[in-house]
Design an enzyme around this catalytic site. Sequence first.
Site, mmCIF file in Angstrom:
data_model
loop_
_atom_site.group_PDB
_atom_site.id
_atom_site.type_symbol
_atom_site.label_atom_id
_atom_site.label_comp_id
_atom_site.label_asym_id
_atom_site.label_seq_id
_atom_site.Cartn_x
_atom_site.Cartn_y
_atom_site.Cartn_z
ATOM 1 N N ASP A 258 17.709 18.400 -1.912
ATOM 2 C CA ASP A 258 16.918 17.220 -2.267
ATOM 3 C C ASP A 258 17.695 15.963 -1.887
ATOM 4 O O ASP A 258 17.207 14.850 -2.033
ATOM 5 C CB ASP A 258 16.624 17.242 -3.775
ATOM 6 C CG ASP A 258 15.712 16.101 -4.205
ATOM 7 O OD1 ASP A 258 14.630 15.957 -3.598
ATOM 8 O OD2 ASP A 258 16.084 15.345 -5.118
ATOM 9 N N HIS A 295 14.927 13.364 -2.016
ATOM 10 C CA HIS A 295 15.440 12.784 -3.268
ATOM 11 C C HIS A 295 14.313 12.527 -4.274
ATOM 12 O O HIS A 295 14.179 11.434 -4.800
ATOM 13 C CB HIS A 295 16.217 11.494 -2.973
ATOM 14 C CG HIS A 295 17.356 11.281 -3.933
ATOM 15 N ND1 HIS A 295 18.615 10.898 -3.531
ATOM 16 C CD2 HIS A 295 17.418 11.407 -5.281
ATOM 17 C CE1 HIS A 295 19.395 10.792 -4.591
ATOM 18 N NE2 HIS A 295 18.688 11.091 -5.671
HETATM 19 P P1 NAD Z 1 26.577 14.713 -16.249
HETATM 20 O O1 NAD Z 1 27.587 13.627 -16.211
HETATM 21 O O2 NAD Z 1 25.848 14.983 -17.512
HETATM 22 O O3 NAD Z 1 27.253 16.097 -15.794
HETATM 23 C C1 NAD Z 1 28.141 16.196 -14.725
HETATM 24 C C2 NAD Z 1 29.015 17.435 -15.008
HETATM 25 O O4 NAD Z 1 29.867 17.623 -13.873
HETATM 26 C C3 NAD Z 1 29.914 17.269 -16.236
HETATM 27 O O5 NAD Z 1 29.804 18.396 -17.081
HETATM 28 C C4 NAD Z 1 31.312 17.143 -15.639
HETATM 29 O O6 NAD Z 1 32.335 17.696 -16.486
HETATM 30 C C5 NAD Z 1 31.144 17.971 -14.367
HETATM 31 N N1 NAD Z 1 32.207 17.702 -13.397
HETATM 32 C C6 NAD Z 1 32.925 16.559 -13.213
HETATM 33 N N2 NAD Z 1 33.852 16.746 -12.265
HETATM 34 C C7 NAD Z 1 33.711 18.034 -11.847
HETATM 35 C C8 NAD Z 1 34.404 18.833 -10.897
HETATM 36 N N3 NAD Z 1 35.431 18.341 -10.193
HETATM 37 N N4 NAD Z 1 33.991 20.103 -10.718
HETATM 38 C C9 NAD Z 1 32.967 20.616 -11.449
HETATM 39 N N5 NAD Z 1 32.287 19.917 -12.380
HETATM 40 C C10 NAD Z 1 32.658 18.646 -12.563
HETATM 41 O O7 NAD Z 1 25.569 14.395 -15.052
HETATM 42 P P2 NAD Z 1 24.059 14.901 -14.895
HETATM 43 O O8 NAD Z 1 23.139 13.934 -15.561
HETATM 44 O O9 NAD Z 1 23.976 16.329 -15.217
HETATM 45 O O10 NAD Z 1 23.862 14.663 -13.311
HETATM 46 C C11 NAD Z 1 24.567 15.422 -12.343
HETATM 47 C C12 NAD Z 1 24.365 14.798 -10.981
HETATM 48 O O11 NAD Z 1 22.996 14.928 -10.589
HETATM 49 C C13 NAD Z 1 24.612 13.271 -10.929
HETATM 50 O O12 NAD Z 1 25.959 12.970 -10.684
HETATM 51 C C14 NAD Z 1 23.746 12.820 -9.782
HETATM 52 O O13 NAD Z 1 24.529 12.798 -8.611
HETATM 53 C C15 NAD Z 1 22.697 13.929 -9.643
HETATM 54 N N6 NAD Z 1 21.315 13.461 -9.864
HETATM 55 C C16 NAD Z 1 20.375 13.683 -8.894
HETATM 56 C C17 NAD Z 1 19.064 13.286 -9.082
HETATM 57 C C18 NAD Z 1 17.979 13.533 -8.059
HETATM 58 O O14 NAD Z 1 16.886 12.962 -8.162
HETATM 59 N N7 NAD Z 1 18.193 14.380 -7.072
HETATM 60 C C19 NAD Z 1 18.718 12.615 -10.269
HETATM 61 C C20 NAD Z 1 19.694 12.412 -11.249
HETATM 62 C C21 NAD Z 1 20.990 12.825 -11.044
#
Ligand code: NAD
Length: 329
Positions: A258, A295
Amino acid sequence: MKVCVFSTKPYDKEYFEKNLHSYELEFTYYESPLNISTVQLSKGFDAVCVFVNDKLDNQVIRKLSENGIKLIALRCAGFNNVDIKAAQQAGINIVRVPAYSPEAVAEHAVALILTLNRKTHKAYNRVREGNFALNNLMGFNLYGKTVGVIGTGKIGQAFSRIMLGFGCKVMAYDINSNDELLALGVEYVSQDELFQKSDIISLHCPLIPETQYIINKDSLAKMKEHVMIINTSRGALVNTKDVIEALKKKKVGHLGIDVYEQEENLFFNDLSELIIEDDMLLRLNSFPNVLITSHQAFFTKEAMDEITLTTLNNIKAFKNGKAMLNEVK
Ligand code: NAD
């Protein structure tokens, strides 16, 4: 307080306009993204409201500061497109929408898995043309398969719950484990073990230096033959060149994305009448086992309501000198 909104789409304006009446804020909408060529548009405003592909690097931040901008209001969760240090040095505050609907993104990741696996997109077209043959539509049962989740934050948790519901074995890698998922039977393993044992790998970690190109030729070499890779997180978690090689060698059986590392000038726009110059994207699109969406994982009514209200409340808190709960530091 005067706010200019960059990268505005009709749905952004619709959602802000339907909620603005109870806030004393003046919004101006620009369709163009924020970058060094458009930053002058911010002159005369107090805040900019931006999205995932607006580019707020050091140069843009300095110009924003010269133009009198005091607040950057991100209407998204990720902030890898903002030079945080430069903003701090310029005395510009940053707020974001940390969680709008984790389920929206998790459910889209599942949509990519089901579409790639059961080929409903191909079946739809076939049946409409009177072709009722099943050749090449065979999928596999999700029940009993091993799903590897990288990043078990809000979205990774929602995704893991859904996959457990399908009867999958869920393995996870994160720098912090989550007690609720452990109680549900998710097993935390090393990155290597996850790569080696997963039938499906789904990325839900943020894009940071440690995670950039987490999917590359070395990690791909460790994976099962015909692994399915799903990326709804950020494009640069996957080295596109390496994944194309792995698709050519049939190491990767399915790829659902996405997000794309060069999405900035492509996604969210209708380019159907133009010549697309991105050869990597076109190569990806040529594989029958690759599914690309632009996206849209976040794009549900519930998420848009949450994004709009949180953004408006973030700006209001700044305007009234109140504590900013969603400040990025
Ligand atoms: P979040 O902050 O709740 O979770 C991120 C997780 O990643 C945390 O548990 C953190 O500990 C972990 N993390 C950090 N560093 C890491 C590493 N080196 N290795 C493995 N895990 C690691 O974030 P979320 O709300 O779950 O969102 C995750 C991602 O999704 C966002 O960063 C964003 O890039 C993406 N996102 C995409 C869309 C879309 O429309 N496609 C929308 C929202 C978010």
